[in-house]
Write a protein that holds these residues in place. Structure first.
Motif, short mmCIF file in Angstrom:
data_model
loop_
_atom_site.label_atom_id
_atom_site.label_comp_id
_atom_site.label_asym_id
_atom_site.label_seq_id
_atom_site.Cartn_x
_atom_site.Cartn_y
_atom_site.Cartn_z
N ARG A 149 0.82 -1.22 0.00
CA ARG A 149 0.00 0.00 0.00
C ARG A 149 0.84 1.27 0.00
O ARG A 149 0.33 2.35 -0.27
CB ARG A 149 -0.92 -0.01 1.22
CG ARG A 149 -2.04 -1.04 1.09
CD ARG A 149 -2.79 -1.22 2.39
NE ARG A 149 -3.89 -2.16 2.21
CZ ARG A 149 -4.49 -2.82 3.20
NH1 ARG A 149 -4.08 -2.65 4.44
NH2 ARG A 149 -5.48 -3.65 2.96
N TYR A 150 2.12 1.15 0.29
CA TYR A 150 2.98 2.34 0.34
C TYR A 150 4.17 2.19 -0.61
O TYR A 150 5.26 2.69 -0.34
CB TYR A 150 3.45 2.57 1.78
CG TYR A 150 2.30 2.62 2.75
CD1 TYR A 150 1.45 3.74 2.81
CD2 TYR A 150 2.01 1.54 3.58
CE1 TYR A 150 0.37 3.77 3.67
CE2 TYR A 150 0.91 1.57 4.45
CZ TYR A 150 0.10 2.69 4.49
OH TYR A 150 -0.98 2.74 5.34
N THR A 151 3.94 1.52 -1.73
CA THR A 151 5.01 1.29 -2.72
C THR A 151 4.72 2.08 -4.00
O THR A 151 4.88 1.58 -5.09
CB THR A 151 5.11 -0.20 -3.05
OG1 THR A 151 3.82 -0.65 -3.55
CG2 THR A 151 5.48 -1.01 -1.84
N PHE A 152 4.27 3.31 -3.83
CA PHE A 152 3.79 4.07 -4.98
C PHE A 152 4.91 4.79 -5.73
O PHE A 152 5.93 5.16 -5.15
CB PHE A 152 2.74 5.11 -4.55
CG PHE A 152 2.98 5.68 -3.19
CD1 PHE A 152 4.00 6.58 -2.96
CD2 PHE A 152 2.18 5.29 -2.12
CE1 PHE A 152 4.21 7.10 -1.69
CE2 PHE A 152 2.39 5.81 -0.86
CZ PHE A 152 3.41 6.73 -0.64
N VAL A 153 4.69 4.95 -7.02
CA VAL A 153 5.53 5.79 -7.88
C VAL A 153 4.57 6.73 -8.59
O VAL A 153 3.63 6.28 -9.26
CB VAL A 153 6.31 4.95 -8.91
CG1 VAL A 153 7.06 5.86 -9.87
CG2 VAL A 153 7.26 4.00 -8.21
N TRP A 154 4.79 8.05 -8.45
CA TRP A 154 3.88 9.04 -9.00
C TRP A 154 4.49 9.72 -10.21
O TRP A 154 5.66 10.09 -10.21
CB TRP A 154 3.53 10.11 -7.95
CG TRP A 154 2.92 9.56 -6.71
CD1 TRP A 154 3.54 9.36 -5.51
CD2 TRP A 154 1.56 9.14 -6.53
NE1 TRP A 154 2.65 8.84 -4.60
CE2 TRP A 154 1.43 8.69 -5.20
CE3 TRP A 154 0.44 9.09 -7.37
CZ2 TRP A 154 0.24 8.21 -4.69
CZ3 TRP A 154 -0.74 8.60 -6.87
CH2 TRP A 154 -0.84 8.18 -5.54
N ALA A 155 3.68 9.91 -11.24
CA ALA A 155 4.14 10.59 -12.45
C ALA A 155 4.52 12.04 -12.14
O ALA A 155 5.50 12.56 -12.68
CB ALA A 155 3.04 10.56 -13.52
N LYS A 156 3.77 12.69 -11.25
CA LYS A 156 4.06 14.08 -10.89
C LYS A 156 5.41 14.20 -10.19
O LYS A 156 6.15 15.17 -10.39
CB LYS A 156 2.95 14.64 -10.01
CG LYS A 156 1.65 14.91 -10.76
CD LYS A 156 0.62 15.54 -9.85
CE LYS A 156 -0.68 15.83 -10.61
NZ LYS A 156 -1.72 16.42 -9.72
N SER A 157 5.73 13.21 -9.35
CA SER A 157 7.03 13.24 -8.64
C SER A 157 8.19 13.11 -9.63
O SER A 157 9.22 13.78 -9.48
CB SER A 157 7.09 12.11 -7.62
OG SER A 157 6.11 12.28 -6.62
N ILE A 158 8.02 12.24 -10.62
CA ILE A 158 9.06 12.07 -11.64
C ILE A 158 9.28 13.38 -12.39
O ILE A 158 10.41 13.83 -12.61
CB ILE A 158 8.68 10.94 -12.62
CG1 ILE A 158 8.64 9.60 -11.88
CG2 ILE A 158 9.66 10.88 -13.78
CD1 ILE A 158 8.09 8.46 -12.71
N LYS A 159 8.18 14.01 -12.78
CA LYS A 159 8.26 15.29 -13.50
C LYS A 159 8.94 16.35 -12.64
O LYS A 159 9.81 17.09 -13.12
CB LYS A 159 6.85 15.75 -13.88
CG LYS A 159 6.82 17.02 -14.70
CD LYS A 159 5.38 17.43 -15.02
CE LYS A 159 5.35 18.74 -15.78
NZ LYS A 159 3.96 19.19 -16.06
N THR A 160 8.57 16.41 -11.35
CA THR A 160 9.17 17.39 -10.44
C THR A 160 10.66 17.15 -10.26
O THR A 160 11.46 18.09 -10.28
CB THR A 160 8.46 17.33 -9.07
OG1 THR A 160 7.07 17.58 -9.24
CG2 THR A 160 9.03 18.35 -8.12
N ASN A 161 11.05 15.89 -10.11
CA ASN A 161 12.47 15.56 -9.92
C ASN A 161 13.31 15.90 -11.15
O ASN A 161 14.44 16.39 -11.03
CB ASN A 161 12.63 14.08 -9.58
CG ASN A 161 12.11 13.76 -8.19
OD1 ASN A 161 12.04 14.63 -7.33
ND2 ASN A 161 11.73 12.52 -7.96
N LYS A 162 12.75 15.67 -12.33
CA LYS A 162 13.46 16.01 -13.56
C LYS A 162 13.61 17.53 -13.70
O LYS A 162 14.65 18.02 -14.16
CB LYS A 162 12.73 15.43 -14.77
CG LYS A 162 12.86 13.91 -14.87
CD LYS A 162 11.94 13.32 -15.91
CE LYS A 162 12.41 13.57 -17.30
NZ LYS A 162 11.59 12.86 -18.31
#
Length: 515
Positions: A149-162
């Motif tokens: 339940r806490y193994t998420f990968v978010w598209a927004k986080s990837i965009k922010t990190n890039k």
């Protein structure tokens, strides 16, 4: 004391058989009879002629379906039942199957054949007159995936990190430009709008040259810049590759789980923490008739609106065009009301008893009183001359047209209209809140569909179908989730999850047939 005779060592001259122990109308007999009637040719293709003999696929199929009817979903529990339960022993012919064989049969052997098995059972139900395959009721529910339940990968986080990586590169490059001792600065700065491995290497090399050739007295600043540069050298390319791999897994989704890449994080109604927490899940879609499941599909999308097209295409592929063409009506809630879905149903000559998002509000008298006068849906439209009239009677002419594309690739045509002069209008404050003249956007094709759907839904037939939907397709999910404890998948990946849900769907149909 008077007791009936009890002797565990009593011998029988004629020992009882399974036929004596199992009642005549027991559900296990229904499973046996139904599976004996269907063809399993697609299932046979999953087996090899070489090697040790395998357990008969028909026997394995009977065991698996009856296990799901009996709320036994674990392969180890099925193995235990085959050794101890009379019903399972009768189906297996006393063969003792281990849990590994059961698990492989479910996840591998049924992979390409189960949909055809399901189709044959549905057609048997139609032959018996239990369903007509002429009207369907469609709905969806989210079922939790077998994932952390806490193994998420978010598209927004990837965009922010890039974006952060680009910003750090840009800041370091500017610092290197400012302190460069020699005047060999690049004629043009690098483009910091999009990041790539090549851009990282080129920028790092350029910064490195400038730092080495500088004679700045700011030793502390230079040391910090070199430290940042070393971090960029050691981590940026590796991190970028990780983000690119994650984006491939994401595709068009906003999230996925690290422990089941096909699962998407969705907001669940049955939340264990009662706070609307997002959990990894699959969006399951069902079409039913008389509470029998006619078709099922499993999706990674969080909403229902984009699933109807692929769900019905799957139904057409499974049953063939001839059966699909017999479907005359489809009833669904407002979660499916879109121009794309209405167009698809119209093209396939299926009457759409599908609500749009404001249908229920329109039936509310308070809503009508509050919004009827000023809502753009209620403005007078002159179709011949293509203009609207505002609440004060001012003409709103078309200014331009635009095109939009949905996430699924469906193209929409939008028309834009604007009033000429709203200055000094006494009702401007309640009519609109724009700083300029009031403008509206209209999708005439969608409005045409909504007008037709409104007429269907408010007809006598539409009222009956809207009521029936509540006790046709929705009880199916109630039976699966609450009566039979299916709230979480046991398998991982979309293909295996489809098989698991299909077994639940087939077991539901046979339970319904017995009832």
């Amino acid at each position: 004391m008077n007791f009936k005779d009890y002797n565990q060592h009593q011998l029988f001259l004629f020992p009882p058989t399974f036929e004596d122990l199992i009642p005549e109308y027991h559900p296990v007999r229904i499973v046996n009879d139904v599976i004996d009637k269907i063809k399993i040719d697609p299932l046979l293709k999953a087996y090899k002629k070489e090697g040790n003999p395998s357990y008969h696929p028909k026997m394995m199929l009977k065991i698996m379906i009856y296990a799901y009817m009996d709320n036994t979903y674990s392969s180890r529990r099925i193995e235990k039942s085959v050794k101890e339960n009379v019903n399972f022993m009768w189906l297996s012919g006393m063969k003792q199957v281990d849990h590994n064989t059961i698990s492989r049969f479910r996840s591998q052997k049924l992979k390409d054949a189960f949909k055809d098995i399901f189709r044959q059972v549905v057609l048997l139900l139609a032959e018996e007159g239990l369903i007509s395959l002429r009207e369907v009721y469609t709905d969806g529910t989210k079922i939790e995936a077998q994932a952390g339940r806490y193994t998420f990968v978010w598209a927004k986080s990837i965009k922010t990190n890039k974006e952060k990586m680009l910003k750090q590169l840009e800041e370091l490059w500017k610092y290197a430009q400012n302190i460069a001792a020699r005047e060999d600065s690049d004629p043009e700065p690098p483009d910091f709008k999009e990041i790539s491995k090549e851009k990282i290497r080129e920028t790092v090399e350029s910064i490195d040259r400038k730092l080495k050739g500088s004679n700045t007295t700011d030793k502390k600043g230079r040391a910090g810049a070199k430290s940042k540069l070393n971090y960029i050298k050691n981590n940026f390319e590796k991190n970028l590759e990780k983000y690119q791999n994650q984006e491939k897994i994401l595709e068009e989704r906003g999230s996925y789980s690290k422990t089941d890449h096909d699962a998407t994080f969705m907001r669940m109604k049955e939340d264990h923490m009662k706070n609307g927490q997002l959990k990894p899940a699959y969006n399951t879609q069902v079409s039913s008739e008389n509470q029998f499941i006619i078709n099922y599909t499993v999706h990674r999308q969080t909403n229902d609106i984009g699933t109807l097209h692929s769900h019905l295409e799957n139904l057409k592929e499974t049953f063939g065009k001839e059966v699909f063409s017999n479907i005359k009506s489809l009833t669904a809630d407002a979660g499916y009301g879109s121009e794309e879905n209405y167009e698809y149903l119209q093209d396939n000559e299926i009457e759409a008893f599908v609500k749009y998002n404001t249908f229920d509000k329109e039936q509310d008298k308070n809503y009508q009183k509050k919004y009827k006068t000023f809502s753009k849906e209620n403005l007078y439209y002159n179709k011949d001359q293509d203009f609207y009239l505002c609440p004060m009677g001012q003409r709103m002419d078309k200014t331009h047209e635009s095109n939009a594309t949905t996430k699924s690739g469906f193209k929409q045509k939008l028309s834009h209209y604007q009033a000429k002069n709203c200055v000094g209008c006494p009702i401007r404050g309640v009519c609109h809140h724009s700083k300029t003249n009031r403008s509206i956007e209209r999708n005439h094709n969608l409005e045409r569909h909504k007008e037709k759907v409104r007429e269907l839904l408010l007809s006598e037939e539409g009222i009956v179908k809207r009521k029936k939907r509540c006790y046709d397709v929705e009880p199916v999910f109630a039976h699966l989730k609450h009566c039979h404890g299916f709230r979480r998948f046991s398998l991982k990946s979309l293909k295996k999850v489809e098989i698991e849900f299909g077994l639940h769907a087939l077991a539901h149909n046979l339970r319904k047939k017995v009832a």
